[in-house]
Motif scaffolding. Structure first.
Motif, PDB file in Angstrom:
ATOM      1  N   VAL A   6       0.863  -1.190   0.000  1.00 45.47           N
ATOM      2  CA  VAL A   6       0.000   0.000   0.000  1.00 45.47           C
ATOM      3  C   VAL A   6       0.899   1.239   0.000  1.00 45.47           C
ATOM      4  O   VAL A   6       2.029   1.191   0.495  1.00 45.47           O
ATOM      5  CB  VAL A   6      -0.952   0.046   1.224  1.00 45.47           C
ATOM      6  N   ASP A   7       0.377   2.314  -0.574  1.00 44.98           N
ATOM      7  CA  ASP A   7       1.118   3.580  -0.575  1.00 44.98           C
ATOM      8  C   ASP A   7       0.605   4.372   0.629  1.00 44.98           C
ATOM      9  O   ASP A   7      -0.536   4.832   0.629  1.00 44.98           O
ATOM     10  CB  ASP A   7       0.840   4.327  -1.892  1.00 44.98           C
ATOM     11  N   THR A   8       1.435   4.486   1.651  1.00 50.98           N
ATOM     12  CA  THR A   8       0.933   5.085   2.887  1.00 50.98           C
ATOM     13  C   THR A   8       2.057   5.735   3.700  1.00 50.98           C
ATOM     14  O   THR A   8       3.228   5.651   3.332  1.00 50.98           O
ATOM     15  CB  THR A   8       0.213   3.998   3.730  1.00 50.98           C
ATOM     16  N   ASN A   9       1.687   6.338   4.803  1.00 50.68           N
ATOM     17  CA  ASN A   9       2.688   6.867   5.739  1.00 50.68           C
ATOM     18  C   ASN A   9       3.140   5.711   6.627  1.00 50.68           C
ATOM     19  O   ASN A   9       2.357   5.178   7.416  1.00 50.68           O
ATOM     20  CB  ASN A   9       2.076   7.993   6.577  1.00 50.68           C
ATOM     21  N   LEU A  10       4.407   5.317   6.503  1.00 50.77           N
ATOM     22  CA  LEU A  10       4.896   4.122   7.189  1.00 50.77           C
ATOM     23  C   LEU A  10       4.777   4.233   8.713  1.00 50.77           C
ATOM     24  O   LEU A  10       4.342   3.290   9.384  1.00 50.77           O
ATOM     25  CB  LEU A  10       6.353   3.856   6.778  1.00 50.77           C
ATOM     26  N   PHE A  11       5.151   5.371   9.258  1.00 50.00           N
ATOM     27  CA  PHE A  11       5.145   5.522  10.720  1.00 50.00           C
ATOM     28  C   PHE A  11       3.725   5.344  11.286  1.00 50.00           C
ATOM     29  O   PHE A  11       3.531   4.589  12.251  1.00 50.00           O
ATOM     30  CB  PHE A  11       5.702   6.899  11.117  1.00 50.00           C
ATOM     31  N   TYR A  12       2.757   5.996  10.663  1.00 51.27           N
ATOM     32  CA  TYR A  12       1.398   5.876  11.202  1.00 51.27           C
ATOM     33  C   TYR A  12       0.789   4.495  10.923  1.00 51.27           C
ATOM     34  O   TYR A  12      -0.060   4.032  11.674  1.00 51.27           O
ATOM     35  CB  TYR A  12       0.500   7.023  10.691  1.00 51.27           C
ATOM     36  N   LEU A  13       1.257   3.847   9.835  1.00 57.15           N
ATOM     37  CA  LEU A  13       0.804   2.471   9.600  1.00 57.15           C
ATOM     38  C   LEU A  13       1.333   1.563  10.719  1.00 57.15           C
ATOM     39  O   LEU A  13       0.604   0.728  11.265  1.00 57.15           O
ATOM     40  CB  LEU A  13       1.280   1.965   8.236  1.00 57.15           C
ATOM     41  N   GLU A  14       2.600   1.742  11.064  1.00 53.72           N
ATOM     42  CA  GLU A  14       3.183   0.958  12.168  1.00 53.72           C
ATOM     43  C   GLU A  14       2.411   1.229  13.466  1.00 53.72           C
ATOM     44  O   GLU A  14       2.134   0.311  14.241  1.00 53.72           O
ATOM     45  CB  GLU A  14       4.667   1.330  12.352  1.00 53.72           C
ATOM     46  N   ASN A  15       2.061   2.490  13.653  1.00 50.32           N
ATOM     47  CA  ASN A  15       1.274   2.876  14.835  1.00 50.32           C
ATOM     48  C   ASN A  15      -0.067   2.126  14.856  1.00 50.32           C
ATOM     49  O   ASN A  15      -0.462   1.542  15.872  1.00 50.32           O
ATOM     50  CB  ASN A  15       1.055   4.398  14.779  1.00 50.32           C
ATOM     51  N   MET A  16      -0.732   2.098  13.687  1.00 52.99           N
ATOM     52  CA  MET A  16      -2.048   1.431  13.607  1.00 52.99           C
ATOM     53  C   MET A  16      -1.916  -0.082  13.822  1.00 52.99           C
ATOM     54  O   MET A  16      -2.727  -0.695  14.530  1.00 52.99           O
ATOM     55  CB  MET A  16      -2.676   1.715  12.232  1.00 52.99           C
ATOM     56  N   ILE A  17      -0.865  -0.667  13.225  1.00 51.36           N
ATOM     57  CA  ILE A  17      -0.663  -2.114  13.375  1.00 51.36           C
ATOM     58  C   ILE A  17      -0.403  -2.441  14.851  1.00 51.36           C
ATOM     59  O   ILE A  17      -0.940  -3.412  15.386  1.00 51.36           O
ATOM     60  CB  ILE A  17       0.499  -2.610  12.465  1.00 51.36           C
ATOM     61  N   TRP A  18       0.390  -1.614  15.515  1.00 49.33           N
ATOM     62  CA  TRP A  18       0.655  -1.860  16.943  1.00 49.33           C
ATOM     63  C   TRP A  18      -0.635  -1.744  17.767  1.00 49.33           C
ATOM     64  O   TRP A  18      -0.899  -2.554  18.650  1.00 49.33           O
ATOM     65  CB  TRP A  18       1.730  -0.915  17.480  1.00 49.33           C
ATOM     66  N   LYS A  19      -1.461  -0.739  17.429  1.00 50.20           N
ATOM     67  CA  LYS A  19      -2.729  -0.588  18.145  1.00 50.20           C
ATOM     68  C   LYS A  19      -3.582  -1.856  17.975  1.00 50.20           C
ATOM     69  O   LYS A  19      -4.203  -2.332  18.922  1.00 50.20           O
ATOM     70  CB  LYS A  19      -3.527   0.594  17.567  1.00 50.20           C
ATOM     71  N   ALA A  20      -3.590  -2.388  16.743  1.00 48.33           N
ATOM     72  CA  ALA A  20      -4.385  -3.588  16.471  1.00 48.33           C
ATOM     73  C   ALA A  20      -3.820  -4.793  17.233  1.00 48.33           C
ATOM     74  O   ALA A  20      -4.576  -5.579  17.823  1.00 48.33           O
ATOM     75  CB  ALA A  20      -4.403  -3.870  14.973  1.00 48.33           C
ATOM     76  N   ILE A  21      -2.492  -4.923  17.251  1.00 53.00           N
ATOM     77  CA  ILE A  21      -1.868  -6.045  17.975  1.00 53.00           C
ATOM     78  C   ILE A  21      -2.171  -5.922  19.470  1.00 53.00           C
ATOM     79  O   ILE A  21      -2.558  -6.889  20.136  1.00 53.00           O
ATOM     80  CB  ILE A  21      -0.330  -6.071  17.737  1.00 53.00           C
TER      81      ILE A  21
END
Lengths: 142, 219
Positions: free
Chosen positions: B129-144
């Motif tokens: 996906v074309d996205t902001n990596l830092f905030y994607l990592e943030n979202m993935i951590w929230k989900a985990i």
């Protein structure tokens, strides 16, 4: 008389070296790799002090501290951690931790704290014994 | 600055702080072992002045221990360095599986602290996906973190990826979940702002004890 210390940390290598160094300084050291293991050891043996990592897998440091203090109020607990915030430190001291040291710690400073903890424990035990004697004397008309 | 942007940045800083605190904690643990190893060498050399000579095998053993800890600390620093570079670009083409695995690696100590086992099932082909990596990592951590919190008894979380290449998705499923918790997952203002920024929606699946991060369909 040597200080009896229970050393609790999930880092096995840390336990190995630390206990060897503490024993070289005349202390009698027992080790535990988890809070659960520490609890079961505490049921069988008594200690002058516990030196415990505050943050270990599968354990909430505050909860473990509460449980240990509830069951062994006279026990002196020195927290040793790599993750110290003022908030957590204050909370731990309020619950009854005797002292706090940040990793990597100076062993000489830790030894001093253990000696101080042993003296504190002896004073508490002395007071408890005095109270027990007074109670017995009162009960039996002394 | 708008209120939403403020919320996004604050949440991002909290995430950065949480990851940094966990990594530095682990570095401190390794430093403590290195420090005690040096102290042990001092003790042994002092003892060797009066007692039998210091055994070369013993010195080698301590040296190997220090080396192991240096390798361990180096790995943590590398992870932290890679994480710090997540903010380098506003957007970039990002592989979802690689990002999930990196976040799991970065937060491994935090996950271990909760006693949860996380298993990743790789996708059949790369999903990017074309996205902001830092905030994607943030979202993935929230989900985990949410999945770990929701998992009960058998503390296992499975992460898998959607099979529809046009609609990227990451699935989080638990063996069993705490009662009624599925209704309360996500929904805070901070979650909403982050999801909107990344253009992701949350789809819950109560029957399968899970939820997914869902990107819009690509045309």
């Amino acid at each position: 008389m040597s200080e009896k210390v229970l050393l609790v940390d999930d880092e096995k290598e840390f336990l190995e070296i630390m206990s060897e160094r503490m024993e070289a300084r005349g202390m009698e050291v027992t080790t535990a790799e988890s809070a659960d293991q520490a609890m079961s050891i505490l049921k069988k043996k008594s200690f002058d002090a516990i030196v415990m990592d505050f943050q270990m897998p599968g354990m909430d440091g505050i909860e473990a501290l509460k449980t240990i203090k509830n069951k062994n109020p006279e026990l002196q607990i020195i927290l040793l951690t790599g993750y110290a915030t003022v908030e957590k430190t204050v909370e731990a001291m309020k619950i009854g931790a005797t002292d706090f040291l940040e990793k990597p710690a100076n062993l000489e400073a830790l030894t001093e704290k253990i000696k101080k903890a042993k003296t504190e424990k002896m004073l508490i035990v002395e007071k408890q014994t005095e109270k027990k004697i007074k109670d017995i004397l009162q009960r039996y008309g002394g | 600055m708008t209120k939403d942007k403020h919320e996004l940045i604050t949440g991002g800083m909290q995430f950065f702080g949480q990851m940094s605190a966990s990594a530095t904690h682990e570095i401190k643990n390794t430093l403590a072992i290195i420090n005690e190893s040096a102290g042990l060498l001092e003790d042994l050399s002092m003892m060797a002045e009066t007692n039998p000579p210091l055994s070369p095998a013993r010195v080698n053993d301590i040296s190997q221990r220090v080396k192991r800890q240096v390798v361990r600390a180096d790995l943590v620093v590398r992870k932290l360095n890679r994480f710090s570079h997540s903010v380098d670009r506003q957007t970039q083409i990002t592989d979802l599986e690689k990002t999930v695995c990196f976040v799991l690696d970065l937060a491994s100590r935090l996950i271990e602290m909760q006693g949860v086992v996380v298993k990743v099932i790789p996708p059949l082909s790369h999903i990017r996906v074309d996205t902001n990596l830092f905030y994607l990592e943030n979202m993935i951590w929230k989900a985990i973190e949410t999945a770990c919190l929701a998992a009960k008894e058998k503390k296992q979380v499975k992460i898998s990826f959607g099979t529809d290449a046009d609609t990227p998705s990451i699935w989080f499923s638990m063996e069993t979940v705490k009662d009624n918790l599925m209704d309360d997952l996500f929904g805070s203002k901070e979650d909403d702002v982050l999801l909107a920024y990344l253009n992701i929606s949350i789809k819950k699946n109560k029957e399968n004890n899970g939820f997914c991060l869902l990107w819009p369909k690509r045309f």
